[in-house]
Design an enzyme around this catalytic site. Sequence first.
Site, short mmCIF file in Angstrom:
data_model
loop_
_atom_site.label_atom_id
_atom_site.label_comp_id
_atom_site.label_asym_id
_atom_site.label_seq_id
_atom_site.Cartn_x
_atom_site.Cartn_y
_atom_site.Cartn_z
N HIS A 97 6.79 12.50 20.90
CA HIS A 97 6.92 12.82 22.32
C HIS A 97 6.86 11.54 23.15
O HIS A 97 7.89 11.10 23.67
CB HIS A 97 5.83 13.83 22.74
CG HIS A 97 5.89 14.19 24.19
ND1 HIS A 97 4.79 14.20 25.00
CD2 HIS A 97 6.95 14.55 24.97
CE1 HIS A 97 5.16 14.55 26.23
NE2 HIS A 97 6.46 14.77 26.24
N HIS A 144 -0.74 15.31 24.74
CA HIS A 144 -0.20 16.50 25.39
C HIS A 144 -0.22 17.71 24.47
O HIS A 144 0.44 18.72 24.75
CB HIS A 144 1.23 16.24 25.91
CG HIS A 144 1.36 14.93 26.62
ND1 HIS A 144 1.93 13.82 26.03
CD2 HIS A 144 0.96 14.55 27.85
CE1 HIS A 144 1.88 12.80 26.89
NE2 HIS A 144 1.30 13.21 27.99
FE1 FES Z 1 2.10 13.35 21.78
FE2 FES Z 1 2.88 13.76 24.28
S1 FES Z 1 2.62 11.87 23.28
S2 FES Z 1 2.29 15.25 22.83
#
Ligand code: FES
Length: 107
Positions: A55, A72
């Site tokens: 992500h 997140h």
């Molecule tokens: Fe891992 Fe956003 S950086 S969920």
Amino acid sequence: SDSGGGTTDAAGEEVAALSDIPVGGSIGATIGGAPVLLSQPTEGDVVAFSAICTHQGCQVGVEGGAFVCPCHGSVFDAATGAVEQGPALDPLPSVAVMVDGDRVIAG
Ligand code: FES
């Protein structure tokens, strides 16, 4: 092989002891200084994944039998690296490892 194609400078580096990884469980380690996650889904069978979240690049950890990102909340399957819960869209890339006796070696 020295012909490239996915091997790293860390090939041959001992990553962990097989006996340090619970059967059906996972641990964190490093390969070439990069954080990785090692799982032993069935006895003697080790798979490894990058611990860098797809992500936004936080370091993913082991939590409750899965890989969980603290930033997140993305959740990845500890045996396949597949996304179980977003916001991440892409799986954790697998990393080549080999088992030699009780040693897990970067491939
Ligand atoms: Fe891992 Fe956003 S950086 S969920």
